[in-house]
Design a protein around this motif. Sequence first.
Motif, PDB file in Angstrom:
ATOM      1  N   GLN A 255       0.848  -1.189   0.000  1.00  0.00           N
ATOM      2  CA  GLN A 255       0.000   0.000   0.000  1.00  0.00           C
ATOM      3  C   GLN A 255       0.884   1.240   0.000  1.00  0.00           C
ATOM      4  OE1 GLN A 255      -2.495  -0.357   3.470  1.00  0.00           O
ATOM      5  NE2 GLN A 255      -4.152  -1.255   2.280  1.00  0.00           N
ATOM      6  N   GLY A 256       0.357   2.306  -0.604  1.00  0.00           N
ATOM      7  CA  GLY A 256       1.078   3.570  -0.585  1.00  0.00           C
ATOM      8  C   GLY A 256       1.679   3.970  -1.915  1.00  0.00           C
ATOM      9  N   MET A 257       1.598   3.107  -2.914  1.00  0.00           N
ATOM     10  CA  MET A 257       2.105   3.457  -4.234  1.00  0.00           C
ATOM     11  C   MET A 257       1.007   4.217  -4.985  1.00  0.00           C
ATOM     12  SD  MET A 257       4.206   0.071  -5.475  1.00  0.00           S
ATOM     13  CE  MET A 257       2.755  -0.974  -5.624  1.00  0.00           C
ATOM     14  N   SER A 258       1.355   5.399  -5.513  1.00  0.00           N
ATOM     15  CA  SER A 258       0.343   6.201  -6.186  1.00  0.00           C
ATOM     16  C   SER A 258       0.722   6.625  -7.605  1.00  0.00           C
ATOM     17  CB  SER A 258       0.039   7.451  -5.354  1.00  0.00           C
ATOM     18  OG  SER A 258       1.227   8.212  -5.194  1.00  0.00           O
TER      19      SER A 258
ATOM     20  N   GLY B 142       6.474   6.602 -10.401  1.00  0.00           N
ATOM     21  CA  GLY B 142       7.688   6.837  -9.630  1.00  0.00           C
ATOM     22  C   GLY B 142       7.749   5.970  -8.388  1.00  0.00           C
ATOM     23  N   CYS B 143       6.578   5.764  -7.791  1.00  0.00           N
ATOM     24  CA  CYS B 143       6.500   4.904  -6.599  1.00  0.00           C
ATOM     25  C   CYS B 143       6.857   3.466  -6.959  1.00  0.00           C
ATOM     26  CB  CYS B 143       5.096   4.935  -6.001  1.00  0.00           C
ATOM     27  SG  CYS B 143       4.613   6.514  -5.295  1.00  0.00           S
ATOM     28  N   THR B 144       6.314   2.974  -8.057  1.00  0.00           N
ATOM     29  CA  THR B 144       6.609   1.587  -8.436  1.00  0.00           C
ATOM     30  C   THR B 144       8.090   1.432  -8.755  1.00  0.00           C
ATOM     31  OG1 THR B 144       5.963   1.975 -10.744  1.00  0.00           O
ATOM     32  CG2 THR B 144       4.280   1.092  -9.274  1.00  0.00           C
ATOM     33  N   ALA B 145       8.674   2.437  -9.392  1.00  0.00           N
ATOM     34  CA  ALA B 145      10.104   2.377  -9.697  1.00  0.00           C
ATOM     35  C   ALA B 145      10.928   2.379  -8.418  1.00  0.00           C
ATOM     36  CB  ALA B 145      10.498   3.546 -10.593  1.00  0.00           C
ATOM     37  N   ALA B 146      10.521   3.194  -7.432  1.00  0.00           N
ATOM     38  CA  ALA B 146      11.240   3.244  -6.159  1.00  0.00           C
ATOM     39  C   ALA B 146      11.156   1.912  -5.422  1.00  0.00           C
ATOM     40  CB  ALA B 146      10.684   4.371  -5.286  1.00  0.00           C
ATOM     41  N   VAL B 147       9.971   1.310  -5.421  1.00  0.00           N
ATOM     42  CA  VAL B 147       9.799   0.019  -4.763  1.00  0.00           C
ATOM     43  C   VAL B 147      10.640  -1.043  -5.475  1.00  0.00           C
ATOM     44  CG1 VAL B 147       8.158  -1.832  -4.263  1.00  0.00           C
ATOM     45  CG2 VAL B 147       7.532   0.540  -3.791  1.00  0.00           C
ATOM     46  N   GLU B 148      10.631  -1.009  -6.796  1.00  0.00           N
ATOM     47  CA  GLU B 148      11.417  -1.985  -7.551  1.00  0.00           C
ATOM     48  C   GLU B 148      12.903  -1.833  -7.253  1.00  0.00           C
ATOM     49  OE1 GLU B 148      12.074  -3.209 -12.192  1.00  0.00           O
ATOM     50  OE2 GLU B 148      10.050  -2.733 -11.506  1.00  0.00           O
TER      51      GLU B 148
ATOM     52  N   SER C 103       3.597  -3.875  -9.762  1.00  0.00           N
ATOM     53  CA  SER C 103       2.408  -3.419 -10.483  1.00  0.00           C
ATOM     54  C   SER C 103       1.669  -2.367  -9.672  1.00  0.00           C
ATOM     55  CB  SER C 103       1.478  -4.607 -10.759  1.00  0.00           C
ATOM     56  OG  SER C 103       0.234  -4.145 -11.254  1.00  0.00           O
ATOM     57  N   LEU C 104       1.519  -1.185 -10.268  1.00  0.00           N
ATOM     58  CA  LEU C 104       0.751  -0.122  -9.620  1.00  0.00           C
ATOM     59  C   LEU C 104      -0.723  -0.501  -9.570  1.00  0.00           C
ATOM     60  CD1 LEU C 104       0.651   2.720  -8.410  1.00  0.00           C
ATOM     61  CD2 LEU C 104       0.432   3.616 -10.733  1.00  0.00           C
ATOM     62  N   ALA C 105      -1.235  -1.071 -10.655  1.00  0.00           N
ATOM     63  CA  ALA C 105      -2.649  -1.451 -10.724  1.00  0.00           C
ATOM     64  C   ALA C 105      -3.009  -2.499  -9.678  1.00  0.00           C
ATOM     65  CB  ALA C 105      -2.988  -1.958 -12.118  1.00  0.00           C
TER      66      ALA C 105
END
Length: 68
Positions: free
Chosen positions: A8-11, A14-20, A35-37
């Motif tokens: 939770q918290g990816m919006s 950029g968030c998905t790239a940071a998590v990856e 996956s953001l979706a």
Amino acid sequence: MEHRINIQGMSCGGCTAAVERTIVAVQGVEKVAVSLADQAAQVVFDPAVTTLATIEAAIEAAGYDVVR
């Protein structure tokens, strides 16, 4: 070992790239797809090198919430 981690918290992208980037930096992680979706990451890692708990802790340290 392959595991899905709900996050939770990816919006945004950029968030998905940071998590990856965060997950890939954990020693023993072999492959990751975020996956953001789906608000999730599919992670392949070597259990002889790292644990799911270590990967989840890295995600949380980056500022995202792991849904268990």
